[in-house]
Design a protein around this motif. Structure first.
Motif, short mmCIF file in Angstrom:
data_model
loop_
_atom_site.label_atom_id
_atom_site.label_comp_id
_atom_site.label_asym_id
_atom_site.label_seq_id
_atom_site.Cartn_x
_atom_site.Cartn_y
_atom_site.Cartn_z
N VAL A 112 0.83 -1.39 0.26
CA VAL A 112 0.01 -0.10 0.08
C VAL A 112 0.84 1.20 0.01
CG1 VAL A 112 -2.03 -1.13 1.13
CG2 VAL A 112 -0.03 0.00 2.41
N MET A 113 2.08 1.02 0.41
CA MET A 113 3.05 2.29 0.24
C MET A 113 3.39 2.65 -1.26
SD MET A 113 5.56 0.86 3.37
CE MET A 113 6.96 2.17 3.01
N HIS A 114 2.92 2.13 -2.14
CA HIS A 114 3.61 2.14 -3.57
C HIS A 114 2.22 2.29 -4.40
CE1 HIS A 114 7.65 1.20 -2.16
NE2 HIS A 114 7.08 0.20 -1.69
N ASP A 115 1.16 2.97 -3.95
CA ASP A 115 0.06 3.06 -4.95
C ASP A 115 0.60 4.27 -5.71
OD1 ASP A 115 -2.38 3.42 -5.90
OD2 ASP A 115 -3.29 4.22 -4.18
N GLY A 116 0.68 3.86 -7.04
CA GLY A 116 1.04 4.74 -8.18
C GLY A 116 2.22 4.90 -8.58
N ASP A 117 3.28 4.24 -8.04
CA ASP A 117 4.58 4.12 -7.83
C ASP A 117 4.98 3.18 -9.25
OD1 ASP A 117 5.32 5.78 -6.07
OD2 ASP A 117 5.82 4.25 -4.56
N GLU A 118 5.99 3.69 -9.99
CA GLU A 118 6.61 2.99 -10.96
C GLU A 118 7.39 1.87 -10.50
OE1 GLU A 118 5.90 2.98 -14.41
OE2 GLU A 118 4.75 4.87 -14.48
N ILE A 119 6.85 0.33 -10.75
CA ILE A 119 7.58 -0.82 -9.91
C ILE A 119 8.35 -1.39 -11.37
CG2 ILE A 119 7.61 -2.84 -8.76
CD1 ILE A 119 5.21 -1.14 -7.33
N THR A 120 9.51 -1.81 -11.34
CA THR A 120 10.01 -2.64 -12.24
C THR A 120 10.63 -4.04 -11.63
OG1 THR A 120 10.77 -0.78 -13.63
CG2 THR A 120 11.78 -2.93 -14.04
N THR A 121 9.98 -5.19 -12.34
CA THR A 121 10.54 -6.27 -11.59
C THR A 121 11.61 -7.07 -12.75
OG1 THR A 121 8.70 -7.75 -12.37
CG2 THR A 121 8.45 -6.70 -10.38
N ILE A 122 11.92 -8.47 -12.45
CA ILE A 122 13.12 -9.01 -13.35
C ILE A 122 12.10 -9.12 -14.61
CG2 ILE A 122 12.32 -11.14 -12.33
CD1 ILE A 122 15.77 -10.01 -13.80
N GLU A 123 10.87 -9.61 -14.56
CA GLU A 123 9.82 -9.73 -15.66
C GLU A 123 9.97 -8.53 -16.57
OE1 GLU A 123 8.22 -12.12 -12.36
OE2 GLU A 123 8.93 -10.20 -12.62
N GLY A 124 10.09 -7.29 -16.25
CA GLY A 124 10.03 -5.97 -16.81
C GLY A 124 11.32 -5.39 -17.53
N LEU A 125 12.35 -6.02 -17.25
CA LEU A 125 13.68 -5.51 -17.79
C LEU A 125 13.91 -5.75 -19.37
CD1 LEU A 125 16.11 -6.17 -14.97
CD2 LEU A 125 15.02 -4.19 -15.72
N ALA A 126 13.47 -6.86 -19.78
CA ALA A 126 13.86 -7.26 -21.18
C ALA A 126 12.84 -6.35 -22.12
CB ALA A 126 13.67 -8.84 -21.51
N ASN A 127 13.16 -6.18 -23.35
CA ASN A 127 12.26 -5.61 -24.32
C ASN A 127 11.58 -6.61 -25.12
OD1 ASN A 127 10.75 -3.86 -25.83
ND2 ASN A 127 12.50 -2.92 -26.82
N GLY A 128 10.85 -7.44 -24.65
CA GLY A 128 10.10 -8.52 -25.68
C GLY A 128 11.17 -9.51 -25.45
#
Length: 216
Positions: A112-128
C-alpha cells in the motif's frame, strides 16, 4: 525477663524447623488451584484497501490487506514469481525490485506504500525477446549457478549503475570530487553487498556487472 536457665534450641533443631516450614509453604502453594487464563479476544481482520500498482508499465488493481508486503503482492496476488523470497528479513536481496528507478527490498515494503509508483521487476527488464544488457551480461559471464538470487542480483545491479551515473559515492570511493565514479571491482562488490549468492558466484557476477557498465 529471659530465663537464662531454660535450655536453648540447638543449631540443628533450628535448621530442621526452617526446612520443615519451607516444605510446608511449598506444599500449600502447590495445593492452591491455578486460575485459568482469561480467553483472548479473536483477532479482527483489517479492512482491505484498494490500490493501483504500476508494474512494468502496466496498472494492476488490487484489493489487499494493508499488511501485505510488496513481495507477497507480486508473488501471490499477481503471480509474478521472478522476485524471490529468500530470508523475508531484508538480508539476502533476492527480492530486490526497482521502485521509481531505485532498488528496494520488496519483502520490507508494504504494497500500500507504493500506490501509483513505477515498479520494475525482473519480468519487466527485457524488451520483448531482447534481453536487458545486464541480463545478457549475466548469461555471457555465467554469473549464476542455482539462479535463485539472480533476479534480485540483476535488478540490484541495474539500480546500482543508475546510482553510479548519478554520482553517488560508496564507502570505498577514494575521491568524492571526481565524477563519474570509477567503477572498480571493489566499488561493485561494495555496492552489491546487500545481495547474497549462496553458490558464491561473486567473481562472475562482478565481471558481468563490469561488462554491462562498460557497454552502457
Amino acid at each position: 525477663m529471659e530465663d537464662l536457665d531454660s535450655p536453648r534450641p540447638s543449631r540443628r533443631a533450628l535448621l530442621q524447623a526452617g526446612a520443615a516450614a519451607s516444605l510446608l509453604w511449598v506444599g500449600v502453594g502447590r495445593a492452591q488451584p491455578q486460575s485459568a487464563p482469561a480467553p483472548s479476544a479473536p483477532a479482527r481482520p483489517l479492512p482491505s484497501q484498494a490500490i493501483t500498482l504500476r508494474i512494468n508499465a502496466n496498472d494492476q488493481l488490487l484489493d489487499l490487506d494493508p499488511r501485505t508486503t510488496l513481495l507477497d503482492a507480486l508473488r501471490h496476488q499477481l503471480g509474478m514469481t521472478g522476485s524471490k523470497k529468500g530470508c523475508d528479513h531484508g538480508q539476502c536481496g533476492a527480492c530486490t525490485v526497482l521502485v521509481n528507478g531505485r532498488r528496494i527490498n520488496a519483502c520490507l515494503s508494504l504494497a500500500v506504500m507504493h500506490d501509483g509508483d513505477e515498479i520494475t521487476t525482473i519480468e519487466g527488464l527485457a524488451n520483448g525477446d531482447l534481453l536487458h544488457p545486464m541480463q545478457a551480461a549475466f548469461i555471457a559471464r555465467d554469473a549464476f549457478q542455482c539462479g535463485y538470487c539472480t533476479p534480485g542480483q540483476i535488478c540490484s545491479a541495474v539500480g546500482m549503475l543508475q546510482e553510479v551515473r548519478a554520482g553517488w559515492p560508496s564507502h570505498v570511493t577514494d575521491d568524492l570530487q571526481t565524477q563519474p565514479v570509477a567503477l572498480s571491482d571493489a566499488e561493485i562488490r561494495e555496492r552489491m553487498s546487500g545481495n547474497l549468492c549462496r553458490c558464491a558466484a561473486y567473481p562472475n557476477i562482478v565481471a558481468a556487472i563490469r561488462d554491462a557498465a562498460e557497454e552502457a
